[in-house]
Scaffold this active site. Sequence first.
Site, PDB file in Angstrom:
ATOM      1  N   ASP A  45      30.600  -1.044 -54.796  1.00 58.01           N
ATOM      2  CA  ASP A  45      30.038   0.151 -54.172  1.00 58.01           C
ATOM      3  C   ASP A  45      30.096   1.366 -55.076  1.00 58.01           C
ATOM      4  O   ASP A  45      30.977   1.492 -55.927  1.00 58.01           O
ATOM      5  CB  ASP A  45      30.788   0.480 -52.872  1.00 58.01           C
ATOM      6  CG  ASP A  45      30.625  -0.595 -51.820  1.00 58.01           C
ATOM      7  OD1 ASP A  45      29.577  -1.251 -51.806  1.00 58.01           O
ATOM      8  OD2 ASP A  45      31.557  -0.764 -51.023  1.00 58.01           O
ATOM      9  N   ARG A  46      29.189   2.287 -54.828  1.00 60.96           N
ATOM     10  CA  ARG A  46      29.111   3.533 -55.589  1.00 60.96           C
ATOM     11  C   ARG A  46      30.431   4.301 -55.548  1.00 60.96           C
ATOM     12  O   ARG A  46      30.830   4.926 -56.532  1.00 60.96           O
ATOM     13  CB  ARG A  46      27.972   4.371 -55.001  1.00 60.96           C
ATOM     14  CG  ARG A  46      27.742   5.685 -55.651  1.00 60.96           C
ATOM     15  CD  ARG A  46      26.546   6.356 -55.009  1.00 60.96           C
ATOM     16  NE  ARG A  46      26.481   7.745 -55.397  1.00 60.96           N
ATOM     17  CZ  ARG A  46      25.775   8.644 -54.767  1.00 60.96           C
ATOM     18  NH1 ARG A  46      25.060   8.313 -53.717  1.00 60.96           N
ATOM     19  NH2 ARG A  46      25.764   9.878 -55.186  1.00 60.96           N
TER      20      ARG A  46
END
Length: 182
Positions: A45-46
């Site tokens: 995930d970012r």
Amino acid sequence: MSRLILLNKPYDVLPQFTDLKSPTPRPTLSDFVKVPGVYPAGRLDRDSEGLVLLTDDGRLQARISNPRFKVAKTYLVQVEGEPDDAALEALCKGVTLNDGPTLPAQARRIDSPELWPRNPPVRFRKTVADCWIELTLREGRNRQVRRMTAAVGHPTLRLVRWRIGEWSLDGIAPGEWRELAV
């Protein structure tokens, strides 16, 4: 010969090479790795940091990222509060999430690891303790680590993937990468 790149993905970087749908450009893997023909084996995930494996070998990519191969992924997780033995045991046995029960994991409290500073830093609250756990999973559902720690009452504050199978971040700074022969 196949290419395998170990990248230490910084916080706030999209785990893909392009961001065509955004009206404002966001950092992507292409800002760090200028190697044509490689693709991520799995996602991160970012808002997570750490190890991303990139390869040009479709079979290797599938072996790393397909859940049926159950490749171990180890995360260093800063959580809110201090998980007791019951919370750690629940993580080890597997917890029930909205998409079903997780596989058993390995979980243990650890001392604060010597990591790079995160930008922006994790919020600090004087009245709420935090601690670090090491969590090893053999599956990879969407935001699974965050959902698991929240399910046992300890939301994730910082998440760093340290190891995938035999490969680790040892000696790789954020935004840096190393190529291995496979």
